[in-house]
Design a protein around this motif. Structure first.
Motif, mmCIF file in Angstrom:
data_model
loop_
_atom_site.group_PDB
_atom_site.id
_atom_site.type_symbol
_atom_site.label_atom_id
_atom_site.label_comp_id
_atom_site.label_asym_id
_atom_site.label_seq_id
_atom_site.Cartn_x
_atom_site.Cartn_y
_atom_site.Cartn_z
ATOM 1 N N MET A 94 -72.563 -6.561 -14.986
ATOM 2 C CA MET A 94 -72.960 -5.656 -14.184
ATOM 3 C C MET A 94 -74.497 -6.792 -14.434
ATOM 4 O O MET A 94 -75.154 -6.926 -12.242
ATOM 5 C CB MET A 94 -73.740 -4.529 -15.249
ATOM 6 N N ALA A 95 -75.318 -7.112 -15.154
ATOM 7 C CA ALA A 95 -76.357 -7.530 -14.211
ATOM 8 C C ALA A 95 -76.678 -9.175 -13.485
ATOM 9 O O ALA A 95 -76.745 -9.856 -12.945
ATOM 10 C CB ALA A 95 -76.970 -8.775 -16.251
ATOM 11 N N ASP A 96 -74.837 -9.992 -13.980
ATOM 12 C CA ASP A 96 -74.574 -10.637 -12.883
ATOM 13 C C ASP A 96 -74.352 -11.030 -12.210
ATOM 14 O O ASP A 96 -74.745 -11.774 -11.028
ATOM 15 C CB ASP A 96 -73.158 -11.478 -14.472
ATOM 16 N N ALA A 97 -73.808 -9.649 -11.519
ATOM 17 C CA ALA A 97 -73.830 -8.896 -10.135
ATOM 18 C C ALA A 97 -74.415 -9.059 -9.287
ATOM 19 O O ALA A 97 -75.071 -9.596 -8.200
ATOM 20 C CB ALA A 97 -73.048 -7.610 -10.615
ATOM 21 N N LEU A 98 -75.887 -8.617 -10.120
ATOM 22 C CA LEU A 98 -77.161 -8.434 -9.492
ATOM 23 C C LEU A 98 -78.021 -9.385 -8.851
ATOM 24 O O LEU A 98 -78.294 -9.686 -7.913
ATOM 25 C CB LEU A 98 -78.157 -7.144 -9.867
ATOM 26 N N ASN A 99 -77.287 -9.831 -9.982
ATOM 27 C CA ASN A 99 -78.064 -11.040 -9.616
ATOM 28 C C ASN A 99 -77.684 -12.261 -8.833
ATOM 29 O O ASN A 99 -78.719 -13.061 -8.274
ATOM 30 C CB ASN A 99 -78.375 -12.566 -11.219
ATOM 31 N N LYS A 100 -76.303 -12.127 -8.412
ATOM 32 C CA LYS A 100 -76.055 -12.899 -7.363
ATOM 33 C C LYS A 100 -76.403 -11.893 -6.404
ATOM 34 O O LYS A 100 -75.936 -12.643 -5.793
ATOM 35 C CB LYS A 100 -74.730 -12.795 -7.463
ATOM 36 N N PRO A 159 -80.256 -11.099 -4.111
ATOM 37 C CA PRO A 159 -81.245 -12.809 -3.394
ATOM 38 C C PRO A 159 -80.145 -12.067 -2.148
ATOM 39 O O PRO A 159 -80.807 -13.144 -1.422
ATOM 40 C CB PRO A 159 -80.825 -13.503 -4.471
ATOM 41 N N VAL A 160 -78.800 -12.085 -2.501
ATOM 42 C CA VAL A 160 -77.840 -11.955 -0.236
ATOM 43 C C VAL A 160 -78.244 -10.673 0.363
ATOM 44 O O VAL A 160 -78.108 -10.973 1.205
ATOM 45 C CB VAL A 160 -76.363 -11.916 -0.480
ATOM 46 N N GLY A 161 -79.167 -10.111 -0.168
ATOM 47 C CA GLY A 161 -79.653 -9.062 0.373
ATOM 48 C C GLY A 161 -79.346 -7.431 0.079
ATOM 49 O O GLY A 161 -79.679 -6.157 0.971
ATOM 50 N N LEU A 162 -78.647 -7.074 -1.343
ATOM 51 C CA LEU A 162 -77.597 -6.002 -1.707
ATOM 52 C C LEU A 162 -79.277 -5.337 -2.236
ATOM 53 O O LEU A 162 -79.329 -5.546 -3.208
ATOM 54 C CB LEU A 162 -76.763 -5.821 -2.470
ATOM 55 N N LYS A 163 -79.440 -3.946 -1.541
ATOM 56 C CA LYS A 163 -80.493 -2.799 -1.721
ATOM 57 C C LYS A 163 -79.217 -2.053 -2.350
ATOM 58 O O LYS A 163 -78.127 -1.089 -2.226
ATOM 59 C CB LYS A 163 -80.609 -2.503 -0.409
ATOM 60 N N VAL A 164 -80.653 -2.171 -4.074
ATOM 61 C CA VAL A 164 -79.779 -0.979 -5.000
ATOM 62 C C VAL A 164 -80.643 -0.961 -5.800
ATOM 63 O O VAL A 164 -81.907 -1.045 -5.867
ATOM 64 C CB VAL A 164 -79.023 -2.145 -5.986
#
Length: 525
Positions: free
Chosen positions: A375-381, A384-389
């Motif tokens: 999960m941390a790896d997915a958020l880290n990637k 930064p490219v615009g995914l809003k969570v």
């Protein structure tokens, strides 16, 4: 004059009377009594059918009394129904804020504060009484001792004191003191229903099916006990003569009846008691096998399986996850969460901060298996490219509560500032001689040419030529030359030569040796 806000209204339009919230309204009075009719005593198929039919007709009194007695007497049912209720009442509860704004987070924190009470598990156990009986009623006794409306107690109420509305068979009503049906006071009751099958609440409890197995087992065990009283005991036969009187015959009968218990008897002379060995052919474990079969059926009805009650924690080669089958646990947890959202979370928010368009929600169940590293790896990637969570959603996934602004928060450790490596000689030369391409020496030559070398040296050369033309001999020229050098304008030339020499020495330190060592005193180097 400010406009007065309208009072709170129950969803069916009933106005809320705050003065009743602190009072206990479902208490023993009038027709509401704790005395029971004990319908399980002397129960027959005909009586059981009559009890169940009364509940269908809207009077659940005897069905609720029967459910209470069966849970007390039928130990296997007591064990499995207790397991089901305790397992669900101990599941983790997650409160999800309606949004990420400060007010929504504060609403969720208010609900979490209530759920932190020590008595919550036992209160949820009582609410889950509906699993067996079809419905349960828990009265909320509110308090304002802390300056806010908070439930002081959640009190289980006898389900015999309530009836379904005759119009629809679903809407619960409370028996008034005189027996008339009264609507439930708003924000006062947690009404929970659990249906083992589709239909009316009073026909959805497990007890309607369990009662028949209780009845069959009661007959089976009664016959089993009688059989055990006789099994292995010899048959006692008393013999008396033809002329025995009635008193003598009665004496012999008493002796035959008492001989097993007393191991001795007195009989008149001439009478005889014969003990005949009991010989039983065929299966003698029918009673036990039927009891085991009945218990297994009850386990399947309550827990959804028999593995953990009959065969230990493993059923054959298939591993049983827990005592209650997963789909039943999730269904119970979902219904309980829905009830608490409606009858507890919403009143708690309405009474303290007023009605909301969206309320915090309770979720009950085993936490989802979350791979924190993935999960941390997915958020880290992706972030930064615009995914809003939403931050609150991530915290909920990880099982973390919303942080209190007054609490000390974890933060990354301060990292020491990196010390830049010493500049190389080439870098120093590059800084002294800015430009691109080539090495420092090449840029040095280019800079000298670009700086106007001829403009700096022409005046000096002309002065030397003039002195040479005016001198009568070489000796005179050499003697006058030092004076001419002292008077020449050499500042611009000296500055340019100094920079070139510095850069040349710096470049030489990186691999090219320029010069013959340190400058002698009095020289520019």
């Amino acid at each position: 004059m400010a406009e007065k806000k309208p009072g709170l209204v129950w969803p069916d339009g009933t106005p809320l009377r705050r003065e009743t919230l602190k009072e206990e309204v479902a208490t023993v009075t009038g027709v509401r009594t704790i005395l029971s009719g004990h319908p399980a005593q002397g129960l027959t198929p005909q009586r059981l059918a009559a009890v169940l039919r009364e509940a269908e007709d809207g009077d659940p009194t005897r069905q609720m009394e029967l459910a209470e007695e069966i849970e007390e007497r039928f130990l296997h049912y007591q064990g499995v129904i207790g397991t089901r209720k305790r397992q669900v009442s101990q599941l983790p509860i997650t409160v999800i804020a309606a949004a990420d704004d400060a007010q929504s987070v504060a609403d969720a924190d208010l609900v979490r504060e209530f759920l932190s009470r020590d008595t919550l598990q036992s209160e949820l156990f009582d609410i889950l009484d509906a699993v067996g009986k079809g419905w349960s009623f828990t009265e909320i006794v509110w308090s304002t001792g802390s300056g806010r409306w908070m439930p002081e107690r959640l009190e289980w109420r006898d389900p015999r004191w309530f009836r379904p509305d005759p119009a629809d068979g679903r809407t619960p009503r409370m028996l008034g003191e005189g027996g008339a049906l009264e609507p439930l006071a708003p924000y006062k009751f947690i009404v929970h229903t659990t249906a083992a099958k589709s239909g009316l609440p009073l026909r959805g409890g497990l007890i309607r099916g369990i009662a028949w197995w209780y009845l069959f087992l009661a007959f089976d065990i009664s016959d089993w006990v009688q059989f055990l009283e006789r099994y292995g005991q010899p048959i006692r036969i008393g013999k008396y003569g033809r002329g025995a009187t009635a008193d003598e015959q009665a004496t012999l009968l008493r002796a035959v009846r008492n001989i097993a218990a007393d191991a001795g008897a007195i009989i008149p002379e001439g009478m005889l008691i014969e003990l005949v060995e009991a010989k039983i052919s065929g299966s003698i474990d029918a009673f036990e096998r039927f009891a085991g079969f009945a218990n297994g059926e009850v386990s399947k009805a309550v827990l959804g399986q028999t593995g953990t009650t009959e065969n230990g924690p493993y059923a054959g080669t298939a591993r049983v996850h827990d005592e209650v089958r997963g789909d039943i646990e999730r269904a119970d947890a979902g219904l309980l969460a829905s009830t608490l959202n409606r009858d507890l979370a919403r009143p708690l928010i309405d009474l303290n901060v007023g009605p909301r368009k969206a309320y915090p929600r309770l979720q009950i169940g085993r936490p989802e298996e979350v791979d924190v590293a993935t999960m941390a790896d997915a958020l880290n990637k992706l972030v930064p490219v615009g995914l809003k969570v939403q931050m609150s959603e991530v915290r909920d996934k990880l099982g973390f509560a919303d942080p209190d602004p007054k609490s000390e928060l974890l933060a990354p450790a301060a990292q020491p500032q990196p010390v830049p490596p010493p500049a190389s000689a080439a870098a120093i030369a590059a800084a002294a001689l800015p430009g691109e391409g080539g090495d420092a020496i090449e840029r040095l030559a280019d800079q000298v040419v670009d700086a106007g070398w001829e403009e700096m040296t022409d005046p000096l050369i002309k002065e030397i030529e003039r002195l040479a033309a005016a001198s009568a001999s070489a000796e005179a020229f050499l003697a006058a030359l030092p004076g001419l050098a002292a008077a020449m304008p050499v500042d611009t030339l000296a500055t340019s030569l100094g920079r070139c020499l510095f850069a040349a020495r710096a470049a030489g330190a990186g691999g090219l040796d320029i010069g013959n060592g340190p400058a002698e005193p009095g020289h520019a180097g």
